[in-house]
Design an enzyme around this catalytic site. Structure first.
Site, mmCIF file in Angstrom:
data_model
loop_
_atom_site.group_PDB
_atom_site.id
_atom_site.type_symbol
_atom_site.label_atom_id
_atom_site.label_comp_id
_atom_site.label_asym_id
_atom_site.label_seq_id
_atom_site.Cartn_x
_atom_site.Cartn_y
_atom_site.Cartn_z
ATOM 1 N N ARG A 19 32.724 -17.021 -9.244
ATOM 2 C CA ARG A 19 32.159 -18.115 -8.458
ATOM 3 C C ARG A 19 30.885 -18.555 -9.160
ATOM 4 N NH1 ARG A 19 29.662 -15.969 -3.425
ATOM 5 N NH2 ARG A 19 27.728 -16.495 -4.490
ATOM 6 N N HIS A 35 27.903 -19.394 -2.631
ATOM 7 C CA HIS A 35 29.042 -19.230 -1.708
ATOM 8 C C HIS A 35 29.319 -20.560 -1.009
ATOM 9 C CE1 HIS A 35 31.478 -17.997 1.662
ATOM 10 N NE2 HIS A 35 30.525 -18.347 2.488
ATOM 11 N N TYR A 94 20.590 -12.333 -5.009
ATOM 12 C CA TYR A 94 21.413 -11.126 -5.137
ATOM 13 C C TYR A 94 22.131 -10.975 -6.472
ATOM 14 C CZ TYR A 94 24.885 -14.527 -3.413
ATOM 15 O OH TYR A 94 25.671 -15.636 -3.229
#
Lengths: 325, 372
Positions: free
Chosen positions: B266, B270, B279
């Site tokens: 990805r 998100h 993160y």
């Protein structure tokens, strides 16, 4: 017109059989519904007669039962799912409330999910925990679902067939403590009331008892036992949509109302009935609408269930109280 | 097996991919052989795949821009996953039914769903504007993994109908921890259902890396359920096409389910509400940029002299124009009438809902009288 005396379980079985004969797209699925015929024998003999492709012994996975039923319905089938006991429906809760209930609306009406979910419900059979619950309010609160409960063999026979032909998803509650009660069943559906209508199960003029599923019989017995008052009993039958006019018409006539269900009182279906009646029959009411139900606690061990569940005496006690105003 | 091994070796880092990863086109655009899988594509077919990849990336970019400008409520970007989606989407036959999660805009494109209808959901004008039966592309499903059971049931319907179709269901690495996905594995295995489980392992379930979900590579989960699992380079459109076609054929010919783990990344957040800098390391993103799914096809087309500069310029131009058309049509999407709230909830008459709707309509009407 032809009638036959059947137990509620047998009447369900005959209704399912009829539906399967009428429409080859009807499939029955659930845990132990095949060879065993279901733990309450509701599906007894169906697999033998209709084959394993139409009567499916499923893995022990309730979310899977409802989730795959949705997929079968999307492919043009009419699945009738059996959830073995009321307390086992919760693993399927997401599939019922977030998926099944909403898909028609989410698809702007292009998708139809004619799925019936049969749930034996209620207590009074001395079962261990998770086998005696009344989870109907979780489902009546969810738009997109129809929620019905049968109370006698005749309704079991007709309502299951009406539910299966209905294009909307239906949660079909069966009163498990009444499975073995026998009564004459009218096998000709043409004169049957639509399954979204309440019926007056017993006429009376002094007070209305509103009940569904297992408590209809309890209310009828209470009405019979009371020599002093003329008690009307309305069998709600369809919890969502509610047949408001039948209910209101009765209460307007009697001026007093007691709602009876096995489910806990707090936040229960009776609250919806009481609120609607109060709003729409305010000037007809001689006293507040009272509710009789279970304690607002988890279901107790079965040695306590006679205290936990409403019975004839508690119903009549509530009737007495409506006359104290 | 260490936890690191769950990630597997990222594709393209060595001269040869690890044997467990099916790859037919390297990140550098070299065609390579695989002992079990291959695709036989004409130059036009490859160019058509390239066009799809570029267009869906452009649509994604447009949607991101629309979100930043407040025209969409949120957007789940497919950036980096184009090959996984186009490769699998193009493997589908017309009668096959696809069950997406909510990031499958590339598959929607392959199923001829008008992209503005996908935007409708993210703009909040409806929950899904397309007819799933018309496109054999189901509604987006947001509750993670729920659609795997719908696909399984649908595949059971195919079995009962006796047609030569299959179902494919899309989900992510995070979804493999959901009960429904595992139930779908159990069911489809027990039923030998004609279904392909297409997991896009994009390495991140919002902020949670794969080692929070699994001790083994995801494709190996299938073995325990009794059907084959395979890991494919999800950034390699040729390999994804080959692997998905094979799995669909196997499903059609009565061999039951396959789990495909499309190993991808990805590249974006998100969704537009997420901040991946909290993160994950920038270096990881940079490494994956070198494995871009579009650049390798472009490199291959150039090296093999199948396409020239004019071709690439024309595709870019077409993508741009499809993008601006999408923007225009998105802005023109009308808000629904208030009474749409009560529409399509039931197929049948529902008096209490009708009552609610009528009361609300007259309530709204009372405002109009005052303004007059």
């Amino acid at each position: 017109m032809s009638t036959e005396t059947l137990s509620l379980s047998r009447a369900m079985n005959e209704g399912l059989r009829k539906a399967m004969e009428n429409d080859p797209k009807v499939v029955v699925m659930g845990e132990d519904v095949g060879k065993l015929g279901g733990v309450f024998r509701v599906t007894d003999g169906l697999q033998k007669d209709f084959g394993e492709a139409r009567v499916i012994d499923t893995p022990l996975a309730e979310s899977g039962i409802v989730g795959t039923a949705i997929g079968l319905a999307l492919r043009g089938y009419r699945p009738v799912c059996e959830i073995q006991f009321d307390g086992f429906v919760f693993p399927a809760f997401n599939q019922i409330t977030s998926q099944l209930a909403k898909m028609r609306m989410r698809s702007l009406g292009t998708l139809e999910l004619p799925v019936v979910i049969r749930i034996p419900f209620g207590g009074g059979i001395g079962a261990v925990e998770h086998h005696s619950e009344s989870p109907e309010a979780y489902f009546t609160h969810t738009g997109g679902l129809r929620v019905v409960a049968c109370s006698n063999p005749s309704d079991a026979y007709t309502m299951i067939q009406q539910a299966i032909t209905c294009p909307d998803p239906v949660i079909f509650f069966e009163p498990k403590r009444r499975y073995w009660d026998k009564a004459p069943v009218e096998l000709d559906l043409s004169a049957a009331a639509p399954f979204d209508r309440a019926v007056v199960a017993r006429e009376g003029s002094d007070v209305t008892l509103l009940a569904y599923g297992p408590m209809v019989k309890t209310c009828l017995e209470a009405a019979q036992a009371d020599d002093n008052r003329s008690i009307e009993v309305v069998d709600i039958r369809s919890l969502n949509p509610l047949d408001e006019s039948t209910v209101l018409e009765s209460v307007r006539r009697t001026g007093r109302c007691v709602v009876v269900h096995e489910a806990p009182v707090f936040g229960g279906y009776g609250a919806e009935l009481a609120a609607r009646i109060t709003e729409k029959c305010f000037y007809n009411l001689e006293s507040p609408v009272l509710r009789v139900g279970a304690a607002s606690t988890p279901y107790p061990p079965s040695r306590l269930e006679d205290h936990y569940l409403p019975d004839l005496d508690r119903v009549l006690d509530a009737v007495d109280r409506t006359f104290e105003w | 097996m260490t936890i690191d091994a769950a990630h597997g070796a990222p594709p393209g880092t060595g001269a040869q991919p690890p044997p467990e990863l099916v790859q037919l086109l390297t990140p550098e655009g070299e065609r390579i052989e695989h002992p079990e899988y291959d695709v036989d594509l004409t130059a036009d077919e490859i160019k058509s795949l390239y066009r799809d990849l570029v267009i869906v990336r452009r649509l994604d970019t447009e949607a991101l821009a629309l979100t930043r400008q407040g025209e969409l409520g949120v957007w789940a970007s497919l950036l980096g996953q184009e090959a996984a989606q186009i490769g699998s989407g193009r493997a589908l036959g017309p009668g096959d039914m696809a069950f997406p999660s909510y990031r499958e805009h590339g598959v929607a494109w392959c199923r001829d769903v008008d992209p503005v209808k996908v935007l409708g959901l993210f703009r909040g004008v409806n929950h899904a504007g397309w007819d799933p039966r018309e496109h054999n592309f189901h509604l987006y499903t947001i509750v993670i993994g729920s659609q795997t059971l719908h696909a399984t049931g649908y595949a059971m319907g195919i079995q009962r109908d006796g047609t030569e179709d299959a179902a494919i269901v899309y989900f992510g690495d995070g979804a493999t921890s959901e009960g429904d996905v595992n139930e779908a594995f159990v069911w489809s295995a027990a039923q030998n259902a004609p279904i392909v489980f297409f997991c896009q392992n994009n390495q991140w379930a919002i902020s949670e890396p794969l080692e929070r979900q699994s001790r083994i590579p995801l494709y190996r989960r299938a073995e325990g359920f009794g059907f084959p699992g395979i890991r494919v380079d999800g950034n390699d459109v040729f390999a994804v096409l080959a692997v998905t076609k094979r799995a669909l054929d196997n499903a059609r010919s009565g061999q039951g389910p396959t789990l495909i783990e499309a190993f991808t990344y990805r590249m974006g957040a998100h969704t537009t509400t997420d901040d991946p800098t909290r993160y994950r390391l920038q270096a990881e993103l940079e490494a994956w940029k070198l494995k871009d799914p579009i650049e390798r096809v472009k490199a291959y087309l150039v090296k093999s002299q199948m396409a020239d500069k004019e071709f690439f310029a024309a595709i870019d131009e077409e993508a741009k124009s499809i993008g601006s058309d999408l923007r225009k049509r998105c802005l023109e999407l009308p808000d629904p009438e208030a009474t749409a709230i009560w529409e399509n909830v039931y197929a049948t008459e529902h008096a209490p809902l009708a009552g609610e709707r009528d009361r609300f309509t007259s309530y709204l009407g009372s405002f109009e009288e005052v303004t007059r």
